[in-house]
Motif scaffolding. Structure first.
Motif, PDB file in Angstrom:
ATOM      1  N   ALA A 364       0.802  -1.147  -0.071  1.00 49.78           N
ATOM      2  CA  ALA A 364       0.089   0.131   0.098  1.00 49.78           C
ATOM      3  C   ALA A 364       0.737   1.253   0.140  1.00 49.78           C
ATOM      4  CB  ALA A 364      -0.836   0.176   1.254  1.00 49.78           C
ATOM      5  N   LEU A 365       2.182   1.242   0.838  1.00 41.88           N
ATOM      6  CA  LEU A 365       2.970   2.500   0.881  1.00 41.88           C
ATOM      7  C   LEU A 365       3.586   2.673  -0.752  1.00 41.88           C
ATOM      8  CD1 LEU A 365       5.063   1.798   3.987  1.00 41.88           C
ATOM      9  CD2 LEU A 365       3.291   3.602   3.563  1.00 41.88           C
ATOM     10  N   PRO A 378      -4.235   6.324   4.924  1.00 41.97           N
ATOM     11  CA  PRO A 378      -3.008   5.697   5.227  1.00 41.97           C
ATOM     12  C   PRO A 378      -2.979   4.076   4.983  1.00 41.97           C
ATOM     13  CG  PRO A 378      -4.301   7.098   7.158  1.00 41.97           C
ATOM     14  CD  PRO A 378      -5.165   6.781   5.836  1.00 41.97           C
ATOM     15  N   ALA A 379      -1.804   3.862   4.905  1.00 40.06           N
ATOM     16  CA  ALA A 379      -1.427   2.395   4.517  1.00 40.06           C
ATOM     17  C   ALA A 379      -1.998   1.480   5.623  1.00 40.06           C
ATOM     18  CB  ALA A 379       0.007   2.076   4.303  1.00 40.06           C
ATOM     19  N   GLY A 380      -1.841   1.690   6.699  1.00 43.28           N
ATOM     20  CA  GLY A 380      -2.192   0.969   7.832  1.00 43.28           C
ATOM     21  C   GLY A 380      -3.975   0.372   7.896  1.00 43.28           C
ATOM     22  N   THR A 381      -4.372   1.671   7.248  1.00 36.76           N
ATOM     23  CA  THR A 381      -5.935   1.524   7.420  1.00 36.76           C
ATOM     24  C   THR A 381      -6.384   0.467   6.770  1.00 36.76           C
ATOM     25  OG1 THR A 381      -5.879   3.972   7.927  1.00 36.76           O
ATOM     26  CG2 THR A 381      -7.891   3.200   7.014  1.00 36.76           C
ATOM     27  N   ARG A 440       0.551  -5.578  -9.844  1.00 33.13           N
ATOM     28  CA  ARG A 440       1.374  -4.278  -9.410  1.00 33.13           C
ATOM     29  C   ARG A 440       2.872  -4.363 -10.067  1.00 33.13           C
ATOM     30  NH1 ARG A 440       4.947  -2.347  -5.934  1.00 33.13           N
ATOM     31  NH2 ARG A 440       5.914  -4.154  -5.469  1.00 33.13           N
ATOM     32  N   LEU A 441       3.323  -5.662 -10.147  1.00 28.71           N
ATOM     33  CA  LEU A 441       4.807  -5.786 -10.448  1.00 28.71           C
ATOM     34  C   LEU A 441       4.828  -5.355 -12.164  1.00 28.71           C
ATOM     35  CD1 LEU A 441       6.075  -8.845  -8.616  1.00 28.71           C
ATOM     36  CD2 LEU A 441       6.763  -6.393  -8.276  1.00 28.71           C
ATOM     37  N   PHE A 462      -6.612   0.118  -3.846  1.00 32.25           N
ATOM     38  CA  PHE A 462      -7.998  -0.346  -3.498  1.00 32.25           C
ATOM     39  C   PHE A 462      -8.014  -1.866  -3.991  1.00 32.25           C
ATOM     40  CE2 PHE A 462      -8.898   4.045  -2.338  1.00 32.25           C
ATOM     41  CZ  PHE A 462      -9.776   3.764  -0.871  1.00 32.25           C
ATOM     42  N   TRP A 463      -7.033  -2.117  -5.167  1.00 33.23           N
ATOM     43  CA  TRP A 463      -6.746  -3.472  -5.521  1.00 33.23           C
ATOM     44  C   TRP A 463      -6.317  -4.289  -4.404  1.00 33.23           C
ATOM     45  CZ3 TRP A 463      -7.927  -5.647 -10.241  1.00 33.23           C
ATOM     46  CH2 TRP A 463      -8.132  -4.736 -11.378  1.00 33.23           C
ATOM     47  N   LEU A 464      -5.958  -3.799  -3.350  1.00 36.14           N
ATOM     48  CA  LEU A 464      -5.807  -4.901  -2.377  1.00 36.14           C
ATOM     49  C   LEU A 464      -6.808  -5.267  -1.377  1.00 36.14           C
ATOM     50  CD1 LEU A 464      -2.567  -3.172  -0.910  1.00 36.14           C
ATOM     51  CD2 LEU A 464      -2.492  -4.787  -2.317  1.00 36.14           C
TER      52      LEU A 464
END
Length: 581
Positions: A364-365, A378-381, A440-441, A462-464
């Motif tokens: 996410a970062l 935030p990435a942690g969210t 992503r890669l 948001f793909w995660l």
């Protein structure tokens, strides 16, 4: 069932109406004023759980980002520290449960653990508020010049993390046992566990959304300070409900009885055969009617029956010792042995979740986290999507899925069936994570960003969400299923330990995920500090393979396991005796 105490006007008066203990005038007096336990305690337990969980989620979900941005710790190392912290916070509940079951009781353990986490949050807030307790911020353009934290700064940081992890571990599942102890009926206990998990996940989601947002967009000091205040409020509510709780009095360590069975079995190892006559076994102080109904210990693990065998002449009534145990104590140890293989399958069920949670933050970062033109998530969210998926799934399953299944199949889903569905969904979630990381890669390579560690890949974070949601639905099946299974199948004296067994699984999973990541780093090039140069997709495919092998192991164990307390229509008991516990 254990003896309980009621606290009225500061005096301990034994109760009896809900337990098998003698009635006397003192016990009747306690009910004249008020009745402890039941749904009256539910608001206190739930509000306490919500407050402590929001506080815990607020610092824990964003710990990796805090270590990277404020303590200049490298990405993979920060993820590893976070995994160790999560493992520790999930390992401590088993210690808290043993202390609660054996010595102090649930109320004291939850109160003390909440206070310990409060102290840890004070230190954590200070590290975020005082510049002297952390290194200078990194210059993102000159990463090689980043200042390393001093030994003193590390000492304060790790002391804070240890205290909050210890406090969080001591409350998370001990309060689940305490809540279940307030009810006498299995149906009410089951309802409580459903609400417990629903509250746990909703509170975690609130902490991850609200507290993490404050930490990233307003200030780390304010964010940790909010965690501190909410933790204090949860502790205050819990103490306010003290006079309403049903307090289960611990009766010494149940593990002593289990150890006594092992010692007695070894002591009598030269006995050539084990008797099948009921009169040859020691049952302890039970009524004559119960003794008449009992026909002997179960046939499984027959060698352990030696521990309860009266093989020597007695001048008087036999008594428990390290060479003679009761049939019930022998059966309690057999229960643990029978359920251990099933429990072990949950370790590799938790390991992929630990790896996915830590690597997802790093993914996410490096991705576009904007929601609209101004809001940057935030990435942690992003962990909240897993939690919300679990909470929504629990609500849907309790309201619609389980009733429909019971109506169609004329029986509810068993705990083992729920856990099995969780295994399948967990594997599916890892496979989906692998496919999305491959995408992503591909974006990284097409935009020549491979060697740029701080670049943002033009792909929405948001793909995660889909793989996190699938794993969240899996958690809604297997976590409550495991807690219900252990709580009902463990010996009664180990009830708090039973609910903490799921936490021990998560702890083992996080520790194993740390070891697995270290192994992958040493053997392959899949996990460099710059994940754009790595192959996280291969890590997820490896987890799919491990998950499939573990699922096959689970199927084998579940087919061989036979319920003792959980209703299972169509299954015939092979036990010679169904001892009451």
């Amino acid at each position: 069932m254990a003896t309980t105490e009621m606290l009225i006007n500061g005096n301990n008066i034994p109760t009896c109406d809900h337990l098998n203990v003698p009635h006397d005038e003192a016990s009747k007096t306690c009910f004249a004023g008020q009745k402890q336990g039941g749904w009256t305690t539910f608001p206190f337990v739930t509000v306490t759980l919500m407050g402590l969980t929001i506080a815990a989620a607020g610092w824990n979900a964003n710990l990796t980002v805090y270590l990277i941005e404020r303590f200049n710790i490298k990405n993979i190392e920060a993820a590893q520290i976070s995994n160790v912290v999560n493992g520790s916070s999930n390992f401590f509940p088993i210690a808290g449960a043993i202390i609660a079951d054996s010595f102090l009781g649930n109320f004291i353990v939850v109160s003390a653990s909440s206070f310990i986490s409060l102290l840890g949050l004070v230190l954590l807030t200070l590290t975020a508020s005082l510049q002297s307790l952390r290194p200078q911020l990194c210059n993102k353009g000159l990463l090689e010049t980043c200042e390393t934290p001093s030994q003193f700064q590390f000492a304060i940081l790790y002391s804070a993390i240890t205290l909050v992890a210890l406090g969080m571990g001591g409350t998370r599942f001990t309060i689940a046992s305490m809540g279940a102890d307030q009810f006498e009926k299995a149906k009410d206990q089951g309802t409580f566990f459903n609400w417990y998990f629903f509250t746990l996940y909703v509170a975690s989601a609130i902490g991850i959304i609200a507290i993490v947002y404050v930490e990233n967009n307003v200030g780390w000091g304010l964010g940790f300070g909010l965690c501190l205040a909410i933790n204090a409020a949860g502790l205050a509510v819990f103490i306010l409900g003290k006079r309403y709780y049903r307090h289960i009095k611990p009766r010494g360590s149940p593990f002593t009885n289990l150890a006594r069975v092992v010692v007695a079995t070894i002591w009598k190892k030269k006995i050539p055969s084990v008797s099948s006559e009921s009169k040859d076994y020691y049952y302890g102080n039970i009524s004559t009617e119960t003794k008449m109904a009992v026909q002997g210990p179960t046939s499984s693990f027959r060698f352990l029956n030696r521990a309860a065998l009266k093989n020597e002449p007695q001048d008087g009534p036999p008594s428990e010792s390290w060479s003679l145990c009761t049939v019930q104590q022998v059966e309690d140890l057999k229960r643990l042995i029978r359920i251990f293989p099933l429990w072990s399958t949950g370790i590799f069920l938790s390991t992929p979740i630990g790896i996915q949670s830590s690597l997802m933050i790093l993914q996410a970062l490096s991705m576009d986290r904007h929601l609209g033109p101004h809001l940057n998530i935030p990435a942690g969210t992003f962990l909240v999507f897993m939690l919300m998926s679990t909470a929504i799934s629990l609500s849907v399953m309790n309201s619609f899925l389980f009733p429909i299944c019971q109506k169609l199949a004329r029986r509810p889903l068993s705990p083992l069936q729920r856990i099995g569905i969780g295994h399948v969904l967990n594997i599916a979630g890892m496979a989906l994570s692998a496919l999305i990381e491959s995408r992503r890669l591909n974006k990284v390579r097409s935009h020549t960003l491979t060697h740029q560690p701080n670049s943002i890949v033009p792909m929405s974070a948001f793909w995660l969400v889909p793989p996190l949601a699938v794993v969240g639905v899996g958690e809604a099946f297997h976590f409550p299923g495991q807690v219900a299974l252990y709580y009902q199948e463990f010996p009664v004296l180990l009830r708090s330990t039973a609910t903490a067994m799921i936490s021990l699984l998560v702890a083992a999973g996080f520790y194993l995920s740390t070891a697995l990541i270290n192994l992958i780093q040493r053997v392959t090039g899949w996990l460099p500090n710059n994940i754009n140069e790595g192959r996280i997709d291969n890590v997820f495919w490896l987890l799919v393979v491990i998950g499939c092998a573990n699922f096959a192991y689970y199927i084998t164990c579940s087919m061989l396991y036979k319920y003792k307390n959980v209703p299972n229509p169509g299954q015939k008991s092979v036990a010679i005796n169904r001892s009451s516990s």
